[in-house]
Design a protein around this motif. Sequence first.
Motif, mmCIF file in Angstrom:
data_model
loop_
_atom_site.group_PDB
_atom_site.id
_atom_site.type_symbol
_atom_site.label_atom_id
_atom_site.label_comp_id
_atom_site.label_asym_id
_atom_site.label_seq_id
_atom_site.Cartn_x
_atom_site.Cartn_y
_atom_site.Cartn_z
ATOM 1 N N SER A 1 3.179 2.357 -1.777
ATOM 2 C CA SER A 1 3.793 3.171 -2.881
ATOM 3 C C SER A 1 2.467 4.105 -3.344
ATOM 4 C CB SER A 1 3.609 2.217 -4.107
ATOM 5 O OG SER A 1 2.544 1.466 -4.126
ATOM 6 N N LEU B 1 -3.971 -10.873 -0.768
ATOM 7 C CA LEU B 1 -3.981 -10.668 0.592
ATOM 8 C C LEU B 1 -5.282 -11.657 1.075
ATOM 9 C CD1 LEU B 1 -4.114 -6.964 1.106
ATOM 10 C CD2 LEU B 1 -2.329 -8.489 1.549
ATOM 11 N N PRO C 1 -6.838 -0.594 -7.223
ATOM 12 C CA PRO C 1 -6.627 -1.779 -7.559
ATOM 13 C C PRO C 1 -7.260 -2.748 -6.489
ATOM 14 C CG PRO C 1 -4.594 -1.134 -7.241
ATOM 15 C CD PRO C 1 -5.569 0.153 -7.028
ATOM 16 N N ILE D 1 -10.804 -3.007 0.148
ATOM 17 C CA ILE D 1 -9.415 -3.538 -0.031
ATOM 18 C C ILE D 1 -9.144 -4.769 -0.642
ATOM 19 C CG2 ILE D 1 -7.297 -4.286 1.370
ATOM 20 C CD1 ILE D 1 -8.175 -2.642 3.503
ATOM 21 N N CYS E 1 0.852 -1.176 -0.012
ATOM 22 C CA CYS E 1 -0.004 -0.105 0.005
ATOM 23 C C CYS E 1 0.900 1.372 -0.070
ATOM 24 C CB CYS E 1 -0.960 -0.084 1.123
ATOM 25 S SG CYS E 1 -1.600 -1.595 1.578
ATOM 26 N N PRO F 1 -6.574 9.148 -1.049
ATOM 27 C CA PRO F 1 -7.049 9.862 0.163
ATOM 28 C C PRO F 1 -5.922 9.793 1.478
ATOM 29 C CG PRO F 1 -8.146 7.827 0.254
ATOM 30 C CD PRO F 1 -7.324 7.860 -0.903
ATOM 31 N N THR G 1 -10.708 2.830 -9.338
ATOM 32 C CA THR G 1 -9.935 3.903 -8.928
ATOM 33 C C THR G 1 -8.599 3.379 -8.100
ATOM 34 O OG1 THR G 1 -11.507 4.445 -7.305
ATOM 35 C CG2 THR G 1 -11.401 5.776 -8.925
ATOM 36 N N LEU H 1 -5.335 9.093 4.743
ATOM 37 C CA LEU H 1 -6.098 7.847 5.550
ATOM 38 C C LEU H 1 -5.934 8.301 7.025
ATOM 39 C CD1 LEU H 1 -4.347 4.664 4.187
ATOM 40 C CD2 LEU H 1 -6.971 5.585 3.712
ATOM 41 N N ILE I 1 -7.355 9.187 -9.495
ATOM 42 C CA ILE I 1 -7.684 10.215 -8.477
ATOM 43 C C ILE I 1 -6.647 10.051 -7.332
ATOM 44 C CG2 ILE I 1 -10.070 10.329 -8.874
ATOM 45 C CD1 ILE I 1 -10.483 8.749 -6.470
ATOM 46 N N TRP I 2 -6.247 11.092 -6.734
ATOM 47 C CA TRP I 2 -5.393 10.962 -5.811
ATOM 48 C C TRP I 2 -5.743 10.240 -4.308
ATOM 49 C CZ3 TRP I 2 -0.756 14.296 -6.737
ATOM 50 C CH2 TRP I 2 0.140 13.797 -5.913
ATOM 51 N N VAL J 1 -11.687 -0.333 -5.375
ATOM 52 C CA VAL J 1 -12.854 0.774 -5.366
ATOM 53 C C VAL J 1 -12.872 1.438 -6.829
ATOM 54 C CG1 VAL J 1 -13.270 3.094 -4.174
ATOM 55 C CG2 VAL J 1 -11.582 1.411 -3.380
ATOM 56 N N LEU K 1 -11.812 9.491 7.501
ATOM 57 C CA LEU K 1 -12.451 8.771 6.445
ATOM 58 C C LEU K 1 -12.672 7.239 6.875
ATOM 59 C CD1 LEU K 1 -12.286 8.466 2.871
ATOM 60 C CD2 LEU K 1 -10.872 6.449 4.043
ATOM 61 N N LEU K 2 -11.464 6.716 7.863
ATOM 62 C CA LEU K 2 -11.643 5.395 8.252
ATOM 63 C C LEU K 2 -12.786 4.932 9.256
ATOM 64 C CD1 LEU K 2 -7.747 4.430 8.850
ATOM 65 C CD2 LEU K 2 -9.175 3.825 6.809
ATOM 66 N N ARG L 1 -16.333 5.229 7.357
ATOM 67 C CA ARG L 1 -16.893 4.058 6.997
ATOM 68 C C ARG L 1 -17.089 2.989 7.661
ATOM 69 N NH1 ARG L 1 -16.915 6.841 2.687
ATOM 70 N NH2 ARG L 1 -15.342 6.848 0.908
ATOM 71 N N LEU M 1 -14.567 -0.982 4.457
ATOM 72 C CA LEU M 1 -13.293 -0.937 4.182
ATOM 73 C C LEU M 1 -12.721 -2.322 3.831
ATOM 74 C CD1 LEU M 1 -12.369 1.074 7.298
ATOM 75 C CD2 LEU M 1 -12.495 2.026 5.016
HETATM 76 C C1 HEC Z 1 -2.178 1.889 -7.088
HETATM 77 C C2 HEC Z 1 -2.443 2.876 -6.030
HETATM 78 C C3 HEC Z 1 -2.803 2.345 -4.594
HETATM 79 C C4 HEC Z 1 -2.507 1.095 -3.800
HETATM 80 C C5 HEC Z 1 -1.143 0.379 -4.401
HETATM 81 C C6 HEC Z 1 -3.337 1.259 -2.858
HETATM 82 N N1 HEC Z 1 -4.523 2.200 -3.104
HETATM 83 FE FE1 HEC Z 1 -5.804 2.436 -1.651
HETATM 84 N N2 HEC Z 1 -6.623 3.884 -2.650
HETATM 85 C C7 HEC Z 1 -6.099 4.459 -4.023
HETATM 86 C C8 HEC Z 1 -6.914 5.495 -4.287
HETATM 87 C C9 HEC Z 1 -6.399 6.123 -5.670
HETATM 88 C C10 HEC Z 1 -7.915 5.424 -3.762
HETATM 89 C C11 HEC Z 1 -9.158 6.527 -3.693
HETATM 90 C C12 HEC Z 1 -10.283 5.774 -4.431
HETATM 91 C C13 HEC Z 1 -11.408 6.343 -4.557
HETATM 92 O O1 HEC Z 1 -12.042 7.288 -3.783
HETATM 93 O O2 HEC Z 1 -12.049 6.223 -5.614
HETATM 94 C C14 HEC Z 1 -7.824 4.458 -2.408
HETATM 95 C C15 HEC Z 1 -8.410 4.355 -1.503
HETATM 96 C C16 HEC Z 1 -8.264 3.715 -0.493
HETATM 97 C C17 HEC Z 1 -9.292 3.640 0.811
HETATM 98 C C18 HEC Z 1 -10.478 4.260 1.098
HETATM 99 C C19 HEC Z 1 -11.519 3.686 0.514
HETATM 100 C C20 HEC Z 1 -12.753 4.286 0.945
HETATM 101 O O3 HEC Z 1 -13.869 3.402 1.465
HETATM 102 O O4 HEC Z 1 -13.025 5.238 0.311
HETATM 103 C C21 HEC Z 1 -8.478 2.718 1.772
HETATM 104 C C22 HEC Z 1 -8.916 2.300 3.157
HETATM 105 C C23 HEC Z 1 -7.388 2.246 0.841
HETATM 106 N N3 HEC Z 1 -7.278 2.834 -0.132
HETATM 107 C C24 HEC Z 1 -6.461 1.184 1.380
HETATM 108 C C25 HEC Z 1 -5.574 0.566 0.885
HETATM 109 C C26 HEC Z 1 -4.720 -0.383 1.349
HETATM 110 C C27 HEC Z 1 -4.748 -1.204 2.598
HETATM 111 C C28 HEC Z 1 -3.707 -0.752 0.550
HETATM 112 C C29 HEC Z 1 -2.815 -1.966 0.482
HETATM 113 C C30 HEC Z 1 -3.415 -3.168 0.355
HETATM 114 C C31 HEC Z 1 -4.064 0.104 -0.680
HETATM 115 N N4 HEC Z 1 -5.033 0.992 -0.500
HETATM 116 C C32 HEC Z 1 -3.246 0.101 -1.837
HETATM 117 C C33 HEC Z 1 -5.023 4.002 -4.428
HETATM 118 C C34 HEC Z 1 -4.264 2.964 -3.958
#
Ligand code: HEC
Length: 388
Positions: A144, A204, A198, A184, A142, A165, A196, A167, A162-163, A188, A171-172, A175, A180
């Motif tokens: 990266s 996992l 993966p 994961i 995560c 968020p 948005t 954490l 999209i950027w 999303v 937010l946590l 939801r 959540l």
């Molecule tokens: C390739 C980039 C990338 C990786 C790697 C990644 N995320 Fe995300 N994550 C995002 C983006 C972009 C969003 C926003 C998505 C949206 O709101 O549509 C997001 C959103 C989230 C959210 C908020 C979800 C919500 O309910 O709004 C959580 C929690 C989260 N990520 C956890 C993780 C975890 C835990 C990992 C590792 C297992 C992880 N992310 C890996 C890009 C990434």
Amino acid sequence: MARWIETDGLNALIGLLQWSQLALLHVLDILGLVGTQHGQPAWPWSLRLSGENLLIDLGQARRLAWTIVLLAALVFMLLLAIAWRRRRGWVLAAAVVLMTVIPWPEKGVVLVPAYPTSFSRSETLFSAASIAQGRKRYAEQCVSCHGAHGDGQGPLAPEQRIWPPNLNGPLLWRRGDGDLLWHILHGVRDRHGAATMPAFGAVLDTRDAWALIDFMKAQGAGQTLRSAGFWANPVMLPDMVVRCDGRAPRPLSAWRGQRVRIVAASDTAAPLEDPRLVTVVVRHAGRPLGTPGSQSGCTTDDSQAWEALRLVTGSDSLAGTQLLADRDGWLRAAGAPGKSAWSDDDLLCRSEVRPEASTAAPEIDGLAALIRRMDAEPVRYVKGGFVH
Ligand code: HEC
């Protein structure tokens, strides 16, 4: 009164929404009418009732409350109509009138998208071990995008549609844990169905995902304590295995119902036992205790516990820090190393609205004042975003 509606009233309403849907799912599960997802009964609909939006829109919350009350009255009248034959016509007429005055809330406010895991509960229960497991997975999968401190500043962040968020914000807590978990493991998507974030279900397992949620909450708590100076969102005392007076090790959560004081061992004297609290001395693995006296009482030298406490306090050096948890297991106060006296202002996990400043002389026993405030202002129902 208005204040009561905004706090306890709203809190009760959100709690009722959550509780009634959980109860329904439980009944459907007992009847064998729902499948399972990730080890727990699966919510069968794509929508659910939600408390999140009610927090922002108090008018809708009032309408929903009236709707519930009037629906209950309607059910009562229908039962009455069945039982009271002679007046059935009148009762039914009154029921029809009642139906026309029900102030239904807006659909888009109270109904939100749901996932099969929306009502799933954490399997890992915020233990120091699961926080450590989550930390490992976070670093592998995560960081990266979400960045080393969860603030969304990872190297791949600018390349995302999209950027990611931050954490460490609310937010946590807004939801549901189950939502959540779904995000994961299944990714999303935006409103048009495009991915948005993966999905990580292939790399996992369910326990990893719960552990990640524990880790992200612990890290978020520490980061807000660092930046804002208080826990904007409530955080539990991480569970850890402790040993008391030479007896068999037990999880700290076995003391739920009592207030707990955590003391991170340092070279200075360990604090004296206090009958109002269960005192646990947490040692850095391999580090000797400061004083022989502190061998009695409860201790742990679990290095994962030390790390978990470092994370929730956001501190680089934990030695000498003290933490207080209330009877429900929420962390409420933290004292920096060397702190010798508490006051009720030390409550770090508290409601935004401060009680009127007291004009009375400061209390001699600051810990008593702190405990009184801790007990008087319990952490309210948390999920749905309504905190403190
Ligand atoms: C390739 C980039 C990338 C990786 C790697 C990644 N995320 Fe995300 N994550 C995002 C983006 C972009 C969003 C926003 C998505 C949206 O709101 O549509 C997001 C959103 C989230 C959210 C908020 C979800 C919500 O309910 O709004 C959580 C929690 C989260 N990520 C956890 C993780 C975890 C835990 C990992 C590792 C297992 C992880 N992310 C890996 C890009 C990434």
